[in-house]
Motif scaffolding. Structure first.
Motif, PDB file in Angstrom:
ATOM      1  N   HIS A 134      27.871  54.065  53.495  1.00 32.93           N
ATOM      2  CA  HIS A 134      28.847  53.568  54.059  1.00 32.93           C
ATOM      3  C   HIS A 134      29.867  52.964  53.678  1.00 32.93           C
ATOM      4  O   HIS A 134      29.099  51.164  54.076  1.00 32.93           O
ATOM      5  N   PHE A 135      31.247  52.857  53.627  1.00 29.70           N
ATOM      6  CA  PHE A 135      32.481  51.306  53.170  1.00 29.70           C
ATOM      7  C   PHE A 135      33.031  51.345  54.019  1.00 29.70           C
ATOM      8  O   PHE A 135      33.299  52.659  55.126  1.00 29.70           O
ATOM      9  N   VAL A 136      33.347  49.984  54.144  1.00 28.85           N
ATOM     10  CA  VAL A 136      34.234  49.278  55.233  1.00 28.85           C
ATOM     11  C   VAL A 136      34.786  48.828  54.282  1.00 28.85           C
ATOM     12  O   VAL A 136      36.054  48.885  55.319  1.00 28.85           O
ATOM     13  N   GLN A 137      35.986  48.220  53.263  1.00 26.98           N
ATOM     14  CA  GLN A 137      36.876  47.653  52.878  1.00 26.98           C
ATOM     15  C   GLN A 137      37.101  48.372  52.146  1.00 26.98           C
ATOM     16  O   GLN A 137      35.847  48.675  51.063  1.00 26.98           O
ATOM     17  N   ASP A 138      38.478  48.510  51.038  1.00 30.32           N
ATOM     18  CA  ASP A 138      39.072  49.074  49.864  1.00 30.32           C
ATOM     19  C   ASP A 138      39.842  47.808  49.104  1.00 30.32           C
ATOM     20  O   ASP A 138      40.301  47.466  50.134  1.00 30.32           O
ATOM     21  N   ASN A 139      39.445  47.328  48.084  1.00 30.45           N
ATOM     22  CA  ASN A 139      39.978  46.760  46.992  1.00 30.45           C
ATOM     23  C   ASN A 139      40.667  47.067  46.130  1.00 30.45           C
ATOM     24  O   ASN A 139      40.533  48.098  45.443  1.00 30.45           O
ATOM     25  N   ILE A 140      41.827  46.866  45.614  1.00 33.31           N
ATOM     26  CA  ILE A 140      43.036  47.031  44.065  1.00 33.31           C
ATOM     27  C   ILE A 140      42.767  45.872  43.301  1.00 33.31           C
ATOM     28  O   ILE A 140      43.681  45.388  44.610  1.00 33.31           O
ATOM     29  N   SER A 141      42.639  45.233  42.148  1.00 35.43           N
ATOM     30  CA  SER A 141      43.336  44.741  41.868  1.00 35.43           C
ATOM     31  C   SER A 141      44.185  45.176  40.289  1.00 35.43           C
ATOM     32  O   SER A 141      43.816  46.095  39.814  1.00 35.43           O
ATOM     33  N   LYS A 142      45.134  44.176  39.828  1.00 37.53           N
ATOM     34  CA  LYS A 142      45.687  44.792  38.564  1.00 37.53           C
ATOM     35  C   LYS A 142      45.384  43.458  37.736  1.00 37.53           C
ATOM     36  O   LYS A 142      45.652  42.675  38.199  1.00 37.53           O
ATOM     37  N   SER A 143      45.202  43.843  36.403  1.00 38.07           N
ATOM     38  CA  SER A 143      45.335  42.828  35.466  1.00 38.07           C
ATOM     39  C   SER A 143      46.185  43.399  34.048  1.00 38.07           C
ATOM     40  O   SER A 143      45.979  44.854  33.736  1.00 38.07           O
ATOM     41  N   PHE A 144      45.060  42.424  33.063  1.00 37.00           N
ATOM     42  CA  PHE A 144      46.204  43.013  31.829  1.00 37.00           C
ATOM     43  C   PHE A 144      45.113  42.883  30.871  1.00 37.00           C
ATOM     44  O   PHE A 144      43.720  41.792  30.800  1.00 37.00           O
ATOM     45  N   TYR A 145      45.681  42.754  29.519  1.00 40.34           N
ATOM     46  CA  TYR A 145      44.816  43.358  28.616  1.00 40.34           C
ATOM     47  C   TYR A 145      43.635  41.550  28.759  1.00 40.34           C
ATOM     48  O   TYR A 145      44.635  40.700  28.459  1.00 40.34           O
ATOM     49  N   GLY A 146      42.143  41.835  28.027  1.00 42.82           N
ATOM     50  CA  GLY A 146      42.020  40.305  27.595  1.00 42.82           C
ATOM     51  C   GLY A 146      41.529  39.501  29.403  1.00 42.82           C
ATOM     52  O   GLY A 146      40.784  39.157  29.510  1.00 42.82           O
ATOM     53  N   VAL A 147      42.108  40.084  30.130  1.00 43.80           N
ATOM     54  CA  VAL A 147      40.955  39.803  31.977  1.00 43.80           C
ATOM     55  C   VAL A 147      39.529  40.026  32.180  1.00 43.80           C
ATOM     56  O   VAL A 147      39.911  41.289  31.864  1.00 43.80           O
ATOM     57  N   LEU A 148      39.125  38.506  32.373  1.00 44.86           N
ATOM     58  CA  LEU A 148      38.158  39.630  32.939  1.00 44.86           C
ATOM     59  C   LEU A 148      37.719  38.610  33.538  1.00 44.86           C
ATOM     60  O   LEU A 148      37.818  37.310  34.177  1.00 44.86           O
ATOM     61  N   ARG A 149      37.150  39.233  34.635  1.00 43.29           N
ATOM     62  CA  ARG A 149      37.207  39.138  36.285  1.00 43.29           C
ATOM     63  C   ARG A 149      35.324  39.097  36.539  1.00 43.29           C
ATOM     64  O   ARG A 149      34.673  39.958  36.902  1.00 43.29           O
ATOM     65  N   GLY A 150      35.101  38.026  37.118  1.00 44.22           N
ATOM     66  CA  GLY A 150      33.054  37.886  37.118  1.00 44.22           C
ATOM     67  C   GLY A 150      32.773  36.665  36.631  1.00 44.22           C
ATOM     68  O   GLY A 150      33.074  35.726  35.995  1.00 44.22           O
ATOM     69  N   LEU A 151      31.081  37.241  36.866  1.00 42.60           N
ATOM     70  CA  LEU A 151      30.305  37.488  37.640  1.00 42.60           C
ATOM     71  C   LEU A 151      30.309  36.777  38.988  1.00 42.60           C
ATOM     72  O   LEU A 151      30.115  35.958  39.820  1.00 42.60           O
ATOM     73  N   HIS A 152      30.642  38.423  39.920  1.00 42.84           N
ATOM     74  CA  HIS A 152      30.317  37.630  41.389  1.00 42.84           C
ATOM     75  C   HIS A 152      30.279  38.246  42.230  1.00 42.84           C
ATOM     76  O   HIS A 152      29.788  39.550  41.963  1.00 42.84           O
ATOM     77  N   LEU A 153      29.680  37.831  43.670  1.00 45.20           N
ATOM     78  CA  LEU A 153      28.482  38.825  44.740  1.00 45.20           C
ATOM     79  C   LEU A 153      29.078  38.421  45.922  1.00 45.20           C
ATOM     80  O   LEU A 153      29.678  36.497  45.470  1.00 45.20           O
ATOM     81  N   GLN A 154      28.192  38.449  46.963  1.00 43.99           N
ATOM     82  CA  GLN A 154      28.361  38.154  47.640  1.00 43.99           C
ATOM     83  C   GLN A 154      26.855  38.239  48.891  1.00 43.99           C
ATOM     84  O   GLN A 154      26.332  38.742  48.452  1.00 43.99           O
TER      85      GLN A 154
ATOM     86  N   LEU B 102      40.400  34.440  32.034  1.00 45.77           N
ATOM     87  CA  LEU B 102      39.913  34.405  33.115  1.00 45.77           C
ATOM     88  C   LEU B 102      40.660  33.308  34.380  1.00 45.77           C
ATOM     89  O   LEU B 102      41.372  32.362  33.446  1.00 45.77           O
ATOM     90  N   SER B 103      40.333  33.175  35.657  1.00 46.32           N
ATOM     91  CA  SER B 103      41.109  32.057  35.988  1.00 46.32           C
ATOM     92  C   SER B 103      40.158  30.751  36.038  1.00 46.32           C
ATOM     93  O   SER B 103      38.935  30.576  35.883  1.00 46.32           O
TER      94      SER B 103
END
Length: 181
Positions: free
Chosen positions: A44-64, A166-167
């Motif tokens: 059961h999912f309650v939230q939808d997210n969308i991201s746009k990124s460019f070549y080479g972008v690395l997002r992570g490693l994340h968790l809650q 990276l951010s």
């Protein structure tokens, strides 16, 4: 829908059944009832997210963490990403192990990332649009992270190191050994 096990406990690849004809194609992206029947897990999912990124972008490693832990169902809507899940559940038989899979609109694969896992992706195409379905709401105070280039995890992000973008936040994360589980 086909569910494929990964080497990580409770982490699955979801492959839809695609119906194609001269008009194009149709597929059911997700079915909560089928998912629960095939995995025994809550879908059961309650939230939808969308991201746009460019070549080479690395997002992570994340968790809650804690009561705000999130399971995610992720897919790539445009472009190509290398998606990574890391089991950070201390009591799991696959604790400290990672799994990666290429996600594209062409292969239509999705990765189910359970609660207690770190998650990240690298963009392998010029641009990528990435979709996350989450089973719990985001809470800033419950963020957890592990540095992308942790020597113990030794993740191959499928990018040359000099191409990685990276951010500021993702440049200064704790190592796996420093993580407070």
């Amino acid at each position: 829908m086909k569910i494929k096990e990964t080497p990580l406990k409770d982490c699955y690849i979801i492959e839809p059944t695609v119906f194609e004809d001269e008009r194009g194609y149709f597929y059911e992206k997700f079915n909560e009832q089928k998912f629960e029947e095939l995995t025994g897990l809550n879908g059961h999912f309650v939230q939808d997210n969308i991201s746009k990124s460019f070549y080479g972008v690395l997002r992570g490693l994340h968790l809650q963490k804690g009561e705000h832990a999130q399971a995610k169902l992720v897919s790539c809507l445009e472009g190509k990403v290398f998606d990574v899940a890391v089991d950070l559940r201390k009591d799991s038989p696959t604790f400290g192990k990672w799994f990666g899979v290429e996600l594209t609109p062409e292969n239509k694969l999705q990765l189910y990332v359970p609660r207690g896992f770190g998650h990240g992706f690298s963009v392998l195409s010029e641009t990528a649009i990435f979709s996350y379905k989450c089973d719990n709401f985001y809470d800033k105070e419950s963020e957890g992270s592990v540095i992308w280039n942790d020597k113990d995890l030794n993740i191959d992000w499928k990018l040359p190191k000099d191409a990685i973008i990276l951010s500021e936040k993702d440049q200064n994360l704790p190592t796996f050994a420093e993580m407070n589980f």
